[in-house]
Design a protein around this motif. Structure first.
Motif, PDB file in Angstrom:
ATOM      1  N   GLY A   1       0.785  -1.223   0.000  1.00  0.00           N
ATOM      2  CA  GLY A   1       0.000   0.000   0.000  1.00  0.00           C
ATOM      3  C   GLY A   1       0.820   1.278   0.000  1.00  0.00           C
ATOM      4  N   GLU A   2       2.124   1.162  -0.167  1.00  0.00           N
ATOM      5  CA  GLU A   2       2.995   2.335  -0.084  1.00  0.00           C
ATOM      6  C   GLU A   2       3.264   2.975  -1.442  1.00  0.00           C
ATOM      7  N   GLY A   3       2.744   2.392  -2.520  1.00  0.00           N
ATOM      8  CA  GLY A   3       2.953   2.947  -3.848  1.00  0.00           C
ATOM      9  C   GLY A   3       4.418   2.961  -4.237  1.00  0.00           C
ATOM     10  N   LEU A   4       4.752   3.772  -5.226  1.00  0.00           N
ATOM     11  CA  LEU A   4       6.138   3.961  -5.648  1.00  0.00           C
ATOM     12  C   LEU A   4       6.453   5.449  -5.621  1.00  0.00           C
ATOM     13  N   LYS A   5       7.489   5.802  -4.908  1.00  0.00           N
ATOM     14  CA  LYS A   5       7.836   7.210  -4.736  1.00  0.00           C
ATOM     15  C   LYS A   5       8.027   7.887  -6.085  1.00  0.00           C
ATOM     16  N   GLY A   6       7.314   8.984  -6.276  1.00  0.00           N
ATOM     17  CA  GLY A   6       7.426   9.748  -7.510  1.00  0.00           C
ATOM     18  C   GLY A   6       6.658   9.170  -8.678  1.00  0.00           C
ATOM     19  N   ALA A   7       6.034   7.989  -8.495  1.00  0.00           N
ATOM     20  CA  ALA A   7       5.315   7.358  -9.599  1.00  0.00           C
ATOM     21  C   ALA A   7       3.844   7.121  -9.261  1.00  0.00           C
TER      22      ALA A   7
ATOM     23  N   VAL B   1      -1.438  15.495 -10.323  1.00  0.00           N
ATOM     24  CA  VAL B   1      -0.523  15.570 -11.472  1.00  0.00           C
ATOM     25  C   VAL B   1       0.580  16.583 -11.207  1.00  0.00           C
ATOM     26  N   GLN B   2       0.221  17.683 -10.541  1.00  0.00           N
ATOM     27  CA  GLN B   2       1.212  18.720 -10.256  1.00  0.00           C
ATOM     28  C   GLN B   2       2.298  18.235  -9.301  1.00  0.00           C
ATOM     29  N   GLU B   3       2.040  17.145  -8.584  1.00  0.00           N
ATOM     30  CA  GLU B   3       3.032  16.558  -7.686  1.00  0.00           C
ATOM     31  C   GLU B   3       3.902  15.515  -8.391  1.00  0.00           C
ATOM     32  N   GLY B   4       3.614  15.268  -9.660  1.00  0.00           N
ATOM     33  CA  GLY B   4       4.394  14.295 -10.418  1.00  0.00           C
ATOM     34  C   GLY B   4       3.740  12.944 -10.555  1.00  0.00           C
ATOM     35  N   PHE B   5       2.533  12.769  -9.974  1.00  0.00           N
ATOM     36  CA  PHE B   5       1.841  11.495 -10.088  1.00  0.00           C
ATOM     37  C   PHE B   5       0.960  11.495 -11.335  1.00  0.00           C
TER      38      PHE B   5
END
Length: 341
Positions: free
Chosen positions: A243-249, A279-283
């Motif tokens: 559940g931690e996702g991928l940093k920056g992705a 999206v503005q955060e890079g996701f």
């Protein structure tokens, strides 16, 4: 016996029979199919990049492990909204005079079917990370990596498409991973793989051999569904098993304000209509998973309850009745105007 002793008559007869059967069994049916099947009205021709991407797809042997055919059996419902039909392949033509088109329908499903991957996973970010190293997003994947389709640059040039690859997968290299033209073309092709809706009035195609869902315990259906398995099938490739996702992705669900919110409306809206508020955060934008994968209220309730009570999250579980009401409430919202935080 004289006939069988004359090798000329014997071989000419065999040749004639072979040609007759070839015309009868192979050529005439092919001409008939070509005449009576055409691409569906809403089908679009491949762009230049997508066409090159298809050639790269074939050249790299993707057809050996991935099919592009949704069979008419219930177990294939996860790959598309309907069984595949002949019209889905009517736009496939010979590569050139000497080469026929590759059998993109495939013969072995070692990896997932890709007939509708452009709908199930439209994110270019996910595809690029997956191609660089599939284990980044799917730990158990046996798919080979394609690092030669990428470059590592200390300072990416203007216009370069940077791929968010975790440092531990760079093998000591310093810099940013940049997608090459070939990688972008391959993704362009994958994004075109979407099942086209049948014309209005066309009878719905049925999936056969449906499994009957038994509920002998008398418990609500959502309690019978495995939220962990549904999460793994629909969400885990981006948000990860932990559940931690991928940093920056891909953003984490662990500790997410949306997941922990006692009012599940926003979460249902995101699942059904997609989300581009970060999206503005890079996701990258999140696709409308619930709509694209035809998830039922019971399945969505099971997934949400899993997310709300896993990885240290301690939010209240939801019921299918609540989710059904919220789905009716948000279904009119356009995917072009997803919810924002």
């Amino acid at each position: 016996m004289e006939y069988f002793n004359d090798h000329k008559k014997l071989f000419l007869t065999a040749l004639g029979l072979f040609l007759f059967l070839t015309i009868l069994v192979a050529i005439l049916p092919a001409l008939y199919n070509q005449k009576n099947n055409a691409p569906l009205p809403q089908a679009e021709a491949l762009s230049g990049d997508a066409l090159q991407g298809k050639a790269i797809y074939v050249a790299n042997g993707c057809v050996a492990c991935h099919t592009q055919q949704v069979r008419n059996v219930d177990m294939d419902k996860v790959w598309g909204e309907r069984p595949s039909i002949a019209a889905d392949y009517a736009s496939l033509h010979r590569t050139d005079l000497w080469r026929n088109t590759a059998t993109v329908m495939g013969t072995e499903r070692t990896g997932p079917d890709l007939a509708s991957i452009g709908t199930r996973q439209p994110s270019i970010d996910w595809h690029l990370v997956h191609m660089f190293n599939p284990r980044i997003v799917v730990k158990q994947s046996i798919m080979p990596a394609y690092p030669w389709m990428f470059e590592v640059k200390k300072v990416p040039a203007k216009g370069d498409v940077v791929v968010n690859v975790p440092k531990e997968y760079l093998q000591g290299q310093e810099g940013k991973v940049v997608a090459t033209k070939e990688a972008l073309q391959l993704v362009a092709y994958l994004q075109t793989l979407k099942q086209i809706k049948l014309p209005d009035g066309t009878p719905n195609l049925e999936f056969l051999y449906k499994r009957e869902k038994k509920n002998e315990s008398g418990a609500p259906q959502e309690q019978q569904l495995d939220g962990t398995a549904l999460y793994a099938a629909n969400c885990q490739s981006c948000h990860q098993e932990n559940g931690e996702g991928l940093k920056g992705a891909f953003p984490p669900l662990k500790g997410s304000k949306v997941v922990l919110d006692e009012n599940p409306e926003l979460m249902v809206d995101i699942i059904m209509n997609g989300y581009s508020g970060r999206v503005q955060e890079g996701f990258p934008p999140m696709p409308a998973i619930g709509t694209n994968n035809n998830l039922t209220p019971e399945e969505i309730a099971a997934i949400m309850s899993h997310e709300k009570t896993s990885w240290g999250n301690n939010a209240k579980k939801v019921t299918s009745a609540d989710i059904k009401k919220l789905m009716d409430l948000v279904k009119l919202k356009s995917k072009d105007t997803p919810a924002t935080k």
